[in-house]
Design a protein around this motif. Structure first.
Motif, PDB file in Angstrom:
ATOM      1  N   ILE A   1     -25.082 -20.770 160.228  1.00  0.00           N
ATOM      2  CA  ILE A   1     -25.557 -21.898 159.425  1.00  0.00           C
ATOM      3  C   ILE A   1     -24.775 -23.152 159.785  1.00  0.00           C
ATOM      4  O   ILE A   1     -23.545 -23.140 159.858  1.00  0.00           O
ATOM      5  N   SER A   2     -25.508 -24.235 159.989  1.00  0.00           N
ATOM      6  CA  SER A   2     -24.932 -25.557 160.205  1.00  0.00           C
ATOM      7  C   SER A   2     -25.448 -26.471 159.100  1.00  0.00           C
ATOM      8  O   SER A   2     -26.625 -26.413 158.740  1.00  0.00           O
ATOM      9  N   PHE A   3     -24.572 -27.319 158.554  1.00  0.00           N
ATOM     10  CA  PHE A   3     -24.978 -28.212 157.462  1.00  0.00           C
ATOM     11  C   PHE A   3     -24.359 -29.582 157.687  1.00  0.00           C
ATOM     12  O   PHE A   3     -23.163 -29.712 157.920  1.00  0.00           O
ATOM     13  N   ASP A   4     -25.198 -30.620 157.589  1.00  0.00           N
ATOM     14  CA  ASP A   4     -24.754 -32.005 157.725  1.00  0.00           C
ATOM     15  C   ASP A   4     -24.947 -32.698 156.376  1.00  0.00           C
ATOM     16  O   ASP A   4     -26.057 -32.747 155.851  1.00  0.00           O
ATOM     17  N   VAL A   5     -23.872 -33.246 155.821  1.00  0.00           N
ATOM     18  CA  VAL A   5     -23.924 -33.869 154.484  1.00  0.00           C
ATOM     19  C   VAL A   5     -24.981 -34.959 154.423  1.00  0.00           C
ATOM     20  O   VAL A   5     -25.798 -35.007 153.488  1.00  0.00           O
ATOM     21  N   ASN A   6     -24.951 -35.895 155.367  1.00  0.00           N
ATOM     22  CA  ASN A   6     -25.994 -36.928 155.454  1.00  0.00           C
ATOM     23  C   ASN A   6     -26.332 -37.534 154.093  1.00  0.00           C
ATOM     24  O   ASN A   6     -27.505 -37.603 153.699  1.00  0.00           O
ATOM     25  N   PHE A   7     -25.341 -37.996 153.358  1.00  0.00           N
ATOM     26  CA  PHE A   7     -25.553 -38.516 152.002  1.00  0.00           C
ATOM     27  C   PHE A   7     -26.445 -39.757 152.006  1.00  0.00           C
ATOM     28  O   PHE A   7     -26.269 -40.663 152.807  1.00  0.00           O
ATOM     29  N   ARG A   8     -27.411 -39.771 151.095  1.00  0.00           N
ATOM     30  CA  ARG A   8     -28.313 -40.909 150.914  1.00  0.00           C
ATOM     31  C   ARG A   8     -28.222 -41.374 149.464  1.00  0.00           C
ATOM     32  O   ARG A   8     -28.678 -40.688 148.556  1.00  0.00           O
ATOM     33  N   SER A   9     -27.614 -42.532 149.256  1.00  0.00           N
ATOM     34  CA  SER A   9     -27.372 -43.023 147.900  1.00  0.00           C
ATOM     35  C   SER A   9     -28.657 -43.345 147.150  1.00  0.00           C
ATOM     36  O   SER A   9     -28.650 -43.412 145.914  1.00  0.00           O
ATOM     37  N   LYS A  10     -29.768 -43.530 147.868  1.00  0.00           N
ATOM     38  CA  LYS A  10     -31.030 -43.826 147.203  1.00  0.00           C
ATOM     39  C   LYS A  10     -31.734 -42.556 146.732  1.00  0.00           C
ATOM     40  O   LYS A  10     -32.788 -42.625 146.095  1.00  0.00           O
ATOM     41  N   LEU A  11     -31.157 -41.391 147.043  1.00  0.00           N
ATOM     42  CA  LEU A  11     -31.748 -40.128 146.621  1.00  0.00           C
ATOM     43  C   LEU A  11     -30.985 -39.477 145.474  1.00  0.00           C
ATOM     44  O   LEU A  11     -31.574 -38.824 144.620  1.00  0.00           O
TER      45      LEU A  11
ATOM     46  N   GLN B   1     -21.663 -37.599 142.949  1.00  0.00           N
ATOM     47  CA  GLN B   1     -21.306 -36.434 142.147  1.00  0.00           C
ATOM     48  C   GLN B   1     -22.394 -35.360 142.219  1.00  0.00           C
ATOM     49  O   GLN B   1     -22.095 -34.172 142.389  1.00  0.00           O
ATOM     50  N   GLU B   2     -23.652 -35.771 142.105  1.00  0.00           N
ATOM     51  CA  GLU B   2     -24.752 -34.812 142.211  1.00  0.00           C
ATOM     52  C   GLU B   2     -24.758 -34.134 143.568  1.00  0.00           C
ATOM     53  O   GLU B   2     -24.983 -32.918 143.679  1.00  0.00           O
ATOM     54  N   ALA B   3     -24.515 -34.931 144.608  1.00  0.00           N
ATOM     55  CA  ALA B   3     -24.508 -34.382 145.965  1.00  0.00           C
ATOM     56  C   ALA B   3     -23.388 -33.359 146.137  1.00  0.00           C
ATOM     57  O   ALA B   3     -23.604 -32.260 146.644  1.00  0.00           O
ATOM     58  N   ALA B   4     -22.178 -33.713 145.714  1.00  0.00           N
ATOM     59  CA  ALA B   4     -21.038 -32.808 145.867  1.00  0.00           C
ATOM     60  C   ALA B   4     -21.245 -31.514 145.091  1.00  0.00           C
ATOM     61  O   ALA B   4     -20.963 -30.419 145.600  1.00  0.00           O
ATOM     62  N   GLU B   5     -21.749 -31.622 143.866  1.00  0.00           N
ATOM     63  CA  GLU B   5     -21.947 -30.430 143.035  1.00  0.00           C
ATOM     64  C   GLU B   5     -22.989 -29.486 143.629  1.00  0.00           C
ATOM     65  O   GLU B   5     -22.913 -28.271 143.443  1.00  0.00           O
ATOM     66  N   THR B   6     -23.956 -30.039 144.352  1.00  0.00           N
ATOM     67  CA  THR B   6     -24.981 -29.206 144.985  1.00  0.00           C
ATOM     68  C   THR B   6     -24.523 -28.651 146.324  1.00  0.00           C
ATOM     69  O   THR B   6     -24.745 -27.477 146.645  1.00  0.00           O
ATOM     70  N   ILE B   7     -23.871 -29.502 147.122  1.00  0.00           N
ATOM     71  CA  ILE B   7     -23.537 -29.128 148.500  1.00  0.00           C
ATOM     72  C   ILE B   7     -22.393 -28.120 148.587  1.00  0.00           C
ATOM     73  O   ILE B   7     -22.465 -27.158 149.364  1.00  0.00           O
ATOM     74  N   VAL B   8     -21.339 -28.306 147.810  1.00  0.00           N
ATOM     75  CA  VAL B   8     -20.151 -27.455 147.953  1.00  0.00           C
ATOM     76  C   VAL B   8     -20.470 -25.963 147.822  1.00  0.00           C
ATOM     77  O   VAL B   8     -20.043 -25.158 148.670  1.00  0.00           O
ATOM     78  N   PRO B   9     -21.228 -25.526 146.812  1.00  0.00           N
ATOM     79  CA  PRO B   9     -21.544 -24.095 146.754  1.00  0.00           C
ATOM     80  C   PRO B   9     -22.392 -23.620 147.943  1.00  0.00           C
ATOM     81  O   PRO B   9     -22.269 -22.458 148.358  1.00  0.00           O
ATOM     82  N   LEU B  10     -23.227 -24.490 148.483  1.00  0.00           N
ATOM     83  CA  LEU B  10     -24.108 -24.100 149.583  1.00  0.00           C
ATOM     84  C   LEU B  10     -23.357 -23.835 150.878  1.00  0.00           C
ATOM     85  O   LEU B  10     -23.776 -23.001 151.686  1.00  0.00           O
ATOM     86  N   VAL B  11     -22.276 -24.563 151.098  1.00  0.00           N
ATOM     87  CA  VAL B  11     -21.652 -24.553 152.419  1.00  0.00           C
ATOM     88  C   VAL B  11     -20.412 -23.678 152.519  1.00  0.00           C
ATOM     89  O   VAL B  11     -19.697 -23.725 153.523  1.00  0.00           O
ATOM     90  N   GLN B  12     -20.150 -22.876 151.511  1.00  0.00           N
ATOM     91  CA  GLN B  12     -18.969 -22.013 151.562  1.00  0.00           C
ATOM     92  C   GLN B  12     -19.035 -21.035 152.734  1.00  0.00           C
ATOM     93  O   GLN B  12     -19.996 -20.291 152.889  1.00  0.00           O
ATOM     94  N   GLU B  13     -18.007 -21.109 153.577  1.00  0.00           N
ATOM     95  CA  GLU B  13     -17.832 -20.187 154.705  1.00  0.00           C
ATOM     96  C   GLU B  13     -18.965 -20.243 155.724  1.00  0.00           C
ATOM     97  O   GLU B  13     -19.225 -19.260 156.425  1.00  0.00           O
ATOM     98  N   ILE B  14     -19.641 -21.393 155.824  1.00  0.00           N
ATOM     99  CA  ILE B  14     -20.663 -21.516 156.865  1.00  0.00           C
ATOM    100  C   ILE B  14     -19.995 -21.738 158.216  1.00  0.00           C
ATOM    101  O   ILE B  14     -18.775 -21.865 158.315  1.00  0.00           O
ATOM    102  N   ASP B  15     -20.787 -21.817 159.261  1.00  0.00           N
ATOM    103  CA  ASP B  15     -20.231 -21.901 160.611  1.00  0.00           C
ATOM    104  C   ASP B  15     -19.859 -23.320 161.025  1.00  0.00           C
ATOM    105  O   ASP B  15     -18.796 -23.538 161.605  1.00  0.00           O
TER     106      ASP B  15
END
Length: 322
Positions: A167-177, A181-195
């Protein structure tokens, strides 16, 4: 019977059409627009396909000329589109770009509500196709598009872990979306121990409250995500990676900036290209070259060849090719 995956890289997300005006023209008074395809995941799939990788993109497109326009660009680049979800309902997401010179900043206006991509749910995704790959690439742009899109990313991560797909994940934060805080709370659990975890220096600061020397920031990102490889873009200072033991830095290529969108996707594509061969240094070199090519060309999607990339790696400071 061969167990070799069908693809090197697959990805899913929204692809859009970009409508822009050149520097010096205001959208408010424009009488014509330049139309080009775009979308972080599709940009990455295109870059990897142009390097000879077997790549596929899954997303929702309308059965109309706009949807076919975007599909044609991907197809020409060599991206497999068998998993595209075509729809008689919904629309093509678009975004408008007003390129500007100082003192004005370039402005982006999104028009993507109720697009075919935003209407997708996990039940629409051809999972066997999407996960028949060595690596799946996801971004932080997709989850805030709709509850269905958030569920797709979560399901992609769950299934990839279950099937042993990298798994590869790019944060690519978009402030208009969404908010940081919402982004961090969603992304951190998703990316645990990814490649592979990609995060720009600005996003590391805004989403995770990190600051200080780049080495400290990238190491903290590794502690937060437990990702096997963390890659942080340093803009004009290049790129820094941390593999859990060592830091790896590659300076940026000299470039005359023509068009900014797509550079981060090029960087990620290059790193993944090297990672697939087990060569991080080569990946970082390829990444900064692709980022520079994205900045020096009109449009989000990079047009290049393996030979051109190789020549730029070998002669990174040569501006004249004879």
């Amino acid at each position: 019977m061969s167990t070799q995956p069908r693809f090197d890289v697959t990805t899913t997300g929204e692809a859009m059409l970009r409508l822009s005006v050149p520097v010096g023209v205001r959208l408010e008074t424009a009488d014509r627009l330049d139309m080009r395809p775009g979308g972080a995941e599709a940009n990455l799939a295109v870059a990897l396909a142009r390097l000879g990788r077997r790549s596929a993109w899954v997303g929702g497109l309308p059965k109309n000329p706009l949807g076919r326009n975007l599909a044609n660009h991907l197809r020409v680049a060599g991206v497999d589109l068998e998993g595209v979800v075509w729809s008689n309902e919904g629309r093509m997401g678009t975004y408008y770009v007003e390129f500007a010179a100082p003192p004005r900043a370039t402005q982006v206006i999104y028009d993507r509500a109720n697009s075919c991509a935003a209407r997708l749910t996990p039940g629409d995704i051809p999972w066997d196709y999407l996960l028949d790959t060595r690596l799946i690439h996801l971004t932080g742009i997709t989850p805030p598009l709709s509850p269905g899109c958030k569920a797709i990313v979560e399901e992609a991560v769950r299934r990839a872990r279950q099937q042993g797909v990298a798994i590869s994940f790019d944060v690519n934060f978009r402030s208009k979306l969404w908010t940081p805080q919402e982004a961090a709370e969603t992304i951190v659990p998703l990316v645990q121990e990814i490649d592979l975890f990609f995060c720009g220096r600005g996003d590391a600061r805004n989403l995770f409250g990190l600051d200080g020397p780049p080495e400290e920031m990238v190491q903290r990102l590794a502690e937060i995500t437990h990702a096997r490889l963390v890659v942080m873009s340093l803009a004009e200072a290049g790129v820094l990676a941390f593999d859990g033991q060592d830091f790896h830095h590659e300076p940026a290529q000299p470039v005359q900036i023509i068009d900014r969108p797509g550079a981060g996707d090029g960087l990620a594509a290059g790193v993944i290209h090297g990672w697939l061969d087990g060569d991080l240094r080569r990946g970082l070199q390829t990444g900064v070259v692709l980022a520079a090519l994205a900045l020096s060309q009109h449009g989000d999607m990079i047009v290049t060849t393996p030979e051109e990339v190789e020549s730029l790696i070998q002669a990174s400071h040569t501006t004249l090719v004879r």
